[in-house]
Design a protein around this motif. Structure first.
Motif, PDB file in Angstrom:
ATOM      1  N   CYS A 119      16.595  33.213  17.287  1.00 21.51           N
ATOM      2  CA  CYS A 119      16.074  34.464  17.829  1.00 21.51           C
ATOM      3  C   CYS A 119      17.042  35.041  18.850  1.00 21.51           C
ATOM      4  CB  CYS A 119      14.721  34.230  18.511  1.00 21.51           C
ATOM      5  SG  CYS A 119      14.805  33.073  19.914  1.00 21.51           S
ATOM      6  N   ASN A 120      16.854  36.321  19.149  1.00 22.10           N
ATOM      7  CA  ASN A 120      17.485  36.922  20.319  1.00 22.10           C
ATOM      8  C   ASN A 120      16.675  36.464  21.522  1.00 22.10           C
ATOM      9  OD1 ASN A 120      19.632  39.303  19.604  1.00 22.10           O
ATOM     10  ND2 ASN A 120      18.208  38.919  17.923  1.00 22.10           N
ATOM     11  N   PHE A 121      17.342  35.817  22.468  1.00 17.08           N
ATOM     12  CA  PHE A 121      16.627  35.111  23.530  1.00 17.08           C
ATOM     13  C   PHE A 121      16.863  35.723  24.903  1.00 17.08           C
ATOM     14  CE2 PHE A 121      16.321  31.878  26.847  1.00 17.08           C
ATOM     15  CZ  PHE A 121      15.067  31.337  26.597  1.00 17.08           C
ATOM     16  N   CYS A 174      22.329  38.017   9.817  1.00 19.04           N
ATOM     17  CA  CYS A 174      21.519  39.125  10.322  1.00 19.04           C
ATOM     18  C   CYS A 174      21.196  38.825  11.776  1.00 19.04           C
ATOM     19  CB  CYS A 174      20.234  39.266   9.507  1.00 19.04           C
ATOM     20  SG  CYS A 174      19.150  40.592  10.092  1.00 19.04           S
ATOM     21  N   THR A 175      21.767  39.588  12.691  1.00 17.66           N
ATOM     22  CA  THR A 175      21.598  39.286  14.115  1.00 17.66           C
ATOM     23  C   THR A 175      20.414  39.995  14.759  1.00 17.66           C
ATOM     24  OG1 THR A 175      23.372  40.899  14.550  1.00 17.66           O
ATOM     25  CG2 THR A 175      23.974  38.566  14.597  1.00 17.66           C
ATOM     26  N   GLU A 176      19.724  40.859  13.992  1.00 16.16           N
ATOM     27  CA  GLU A 176      18.466  41.443  14.458  1.00 16.16           C
ATOM     28  C   GLU A 176      17.592  41.789  13.257  1.00 16.16           C
ATOM     29  OE1 GLU A 176      18.517  44.670  17.262  1.00 16.16           O
ATOM     30  OE2 GLU A 176      20.194  43.828  18.404  1.00 16.16           O
ATOM     31  N   TYR A 177      16.328  41.369  13.311  1.00 12.69           N
ATOM     32  CA  TYR A 177      15.318  41.768  12.332  1.00 12.69           C
ATOM     33  C   TYR A 177      13.958  41.446  12.927  1.00 12.69           C
ATOM     34  CZ  TYR A 177      14.072  36.959  10.974  1.00 12.69           C
ATOM     35  OH  TYR A 177      13.607  35.669  10.979  1.00 12.69           O
ATOM     36  N   MET A 178      12.884  41.777  12.242  1.00 11.61           N
ATOM     37  CA  MET A 178      11.502  41.438  12.565  1.00 11.61           C
ATOM     38  C   MET A 178      10.874  42.420  13.550  1.00 11.61           C
ATOM     39  SD  MET A 178       8.565  40.021  13.571  1.00 11.61           S
ATOM     40  CE  MET A 178       8.791  39.369  15.235  1.00 11.61           C
ATOM     41  N   ALA A 179      10.180  43.394  12.949  1.00  5.23           N
ATOM     42  CA  ALA A 179       9.358  44.351  13.692  1.00  5.23           C
ATOM     43  C   ALA A 179       8.118  44.563  12.825  1.00  5.23           C
ATOM     44  CB  ALA A 179      10.105  45.651  13.938  1.00  5.23           C
ATOM     45  N   ARG A 180       7.073  43.859  13.130  1.00  6.26           N
ATOM     46  CA  ARG A 180       5.920  43.733  12.223  1.00  6.26           C
ATOM     47  C   ARG A 180       5.368  45.062  11.710  1.00  6.26           C
ATOM     48  NH1 ARG A 180       5.343  40.069  16.369  1.00  6.26           N
ATOM     49  NH2 ARG A 180       5.459  37.848  15.794  1.00  6.26           N
ATOM     50  N   VAL A 225      20.450  30.639  19.179  1.00  2.00           N
ATOM     51  CA  VAL A 225      19.919  31.817  19.858  1.00  2.00           C
ATOM     52  C   VAL A 225      21.060  32.793  20.112  1.00  2.00           C
ATOM     53  CG1 VAL A 225      17.906  30.744  20.966  1.00  2.00           C
ATOM     54  CG2 VAL A 225      20.136  30.686  22.133  1.00  2.00           C
ATOM     55  N   ARG A 226      20.726  34.064  20.111  1.00  5.10           N
ATOM     56  CA  ARG A 226      21.680  35.135  20.435  1.00  5.10           C
ATOM     57  C   ARG A 226      21.324  35.642  21.827  1.00  5.10           C
ATOM     58  NH1 ARG A 226      21.598  41.035  18.733  1.00  5.10           N
ATOM     59  NH2 ARG A 226      23.765  41.779  18.623  1.00  5.10           N
ATOM     60  N   ASN A 264      15.835  36.739  14.650  1.00  2.00           N
ATOM     61  CA  ASN A 264      14.839  37.790  14.881  1.00  2.00           C
ATOM     62  C   ASN A 264      14.931  38.300  16.317  1.00  2.00           C
ATOM     63  OD1 ASN A 264      13.288  35.085  15.531  1.00  2.00           O
ATOM     64  ND2 ASN A 264      12.203  36.701  16.641  1.00  2.00           N
ATOM     65  N   TRP A 265      14.409  39.519  16.539  1.00  2.00           N
ATOM     66  CA  TRP A 265      14.390  40.023  17.912  1.00  2.00           C
ATOM     67  C   TRP A 265      13.167  39.464  18.636  1.00  2.00           C
ATOM     68  CZ3 TRP A 265      18.151  42.247  20.591  1.00  2.00           C
ATOM     69  CH2 TRP A 265      17.847  42.519  21.932  1.00  2.00           C
ATOM     70  N   GLY A 266      13.423  38.897  19.816  1.00  2.00           N
ATOM     71  CA  GLY A 266      12.347  38.479  20.702  1.00  2.00           C
ATOM     72  C   GLY A 266      11.834  37.078  20.432  1.00  2.00           C
TER      73      GLY A 266
END
Length: 376
Positions: free
Chosen positions: A49-51, A292-298, A88-89, A320-322
């Protein structure tokens, strides 16, 4: 204070962009494909995740000595390990180097030690064009209630990004950080510039300077060159983030620089599974590992189920982000900048856990573990 002829500046930008596009190998040669594949074999499927710890509103609050929070960081990285995340990113900031370079490096090393204890590697992000263009050191403001990323800071801020004659001030930061950790196995990538051409519409679009994209283009190329001069053992990258990149002829000049200079191909995708699959397919032509360094927005259709498994099956890394709901308030959607929210949304935008460690959706966590721990 900084006066320059606009015509001369535009001509200089055009020349730099042209040179960057025509002679990418001579200027800053990316890794041979074989070396990139060897890196991929070494680290395997990168998932995480992006942390940002739940107690920090932005990069400055995360890293400054007065607010660095090892206890929370260690606890939350433990939760990441528990669901099978192995990376983590994490975003850095140039002002932290200016404030206290020695202390900043020490805290980065502390963070890496905590991550390593949990068998987690780290991708560090050097610059970021998103959100507030006027970062300031010291105590950070409190979050605006119910607003997504209400305190996140650009790096560098517009005070420097608007003036290319000041870019050299950033070189010691880039080379100091990358050089210090260039052989550190706990770091798996350097993401040199996040979304460099992001216009911050609607949150800060009126504050960003009109020439921002041109300036970011110059800084992106400079940063790749500065970082590569340090000969890091880790790959360099900058992720493309708009479109699906199906037609090479239609790539923007920024995307060309990003893709031509990245050792490992990275991208962002907040779309549903079919859109994600298309993007992956189009990026395969570069014949390099893909992350993929960002994804996941429900609410907009980017969910762990099935997107995480799509990337697992394609052997595409996934951040994923967050992670833990906290001061960044990314459980609220992007439109919270223009639409008023007064309570927790029924469907979280980002994030997986509450600050006490309970899952937003226990079934979702079970699904994540079913993918990340498959075959373990």
């Amino acid at each position: 204070m900084y006066l320059f002829n606009r015509t001369v500046l535009k001509a200089a930008i055009a020349i730099m962009v042209l040179l960057g596009g025509m002679f990418p190998v001579a200027a800053q040669s990316p890794w041979p494909m074989e070396k990139a594949e060897a890196w991929h074999q070494q680290y395997g499927w990168v998932v995480g995740c992006n942390f940002t710890p739940s107690t920090a509103i932005n990069q400055l609050e995360m890293w400054q000595a007065d607010t660095f929070d090892p206890k929370t960081i260690d606890r939350e990285l433990g939760w990441a390990q528990d669901i099978g995340f192995n990376s983590v990113r994490v975003f850095l900031h140039n002002l932290l180097w200016e404030q206290d370079a020695k202390g900043f490096l020490k805290r980065m090393d502390q963070f890496l030690a905590m991550a390593d204890k949990h068998h987690i590697t780290v991708t560090f992000v050097l610059f970021d064009s998103c959100w507030d263009p006027d970062p300031k050191l010291g105590k950070q403001r409190d979050p605006r209630p119910f607003v997504h990323n209400s305190g996140w800071m650009q790096s560098p801020g517009r005070e420097i990004l608007s003036h290319p004659e000041r870019f050299a001030e950033l070189k010691p930061y880039v080379q100091g950080v990358v050089g210090h950790f260039k052989n550190d196995r706990r770091i798996n990538m350097w993401d040199v510039f996040n979304e460099p051409d992001n216009g911050n519409d609607p949150a800060y679009v009126k504050l960003d300077r009109p020439n921002k994209r041109d300036m970011a283009m110059i800084l992106l190329q400079e940063t790749f060159a500065w970082a590569r001069e340090m000969k890091p053992s880790q790959p360099l990258t900058s992720g493309v983030w708009m479109g699906n990149w199906s037609d090479p002829a239609k790539l923007s000049s920024m995307e060309r620089v990003q893709l031509q200079n990245s050792d490992v191909i990275t991208f962002h995708n907040y779309g549903p599974a079919n859109d994600l699959k298309q993007c992956i397919e189009h990026l395969k032509r570069y014949q390099r590992p893909i992350v993929c360094t960002e994804y996941m927005a429900r609410p907009v259709g980017s969910r762990f189920d099935p997107n995480l498994k799509v990337m697992h099956d394609e052997n595409v890394g996934a951040y994923n982000w967050g992670f833990v709901s906290g001061k960044t308030q990314t459980i609220y959607p992007w439109d919270s900048w223009t639409k008023q929210y007064t309570a927790e949304p029924p469907v979280w935008f980002h994030d997986i856990f509450r600050a006490d460690g309970t899952a937003y959706d226990a079934h979702e966590v079970d699904y994540i573990k079913s993918v990340t721990m498959a075959g373990h």
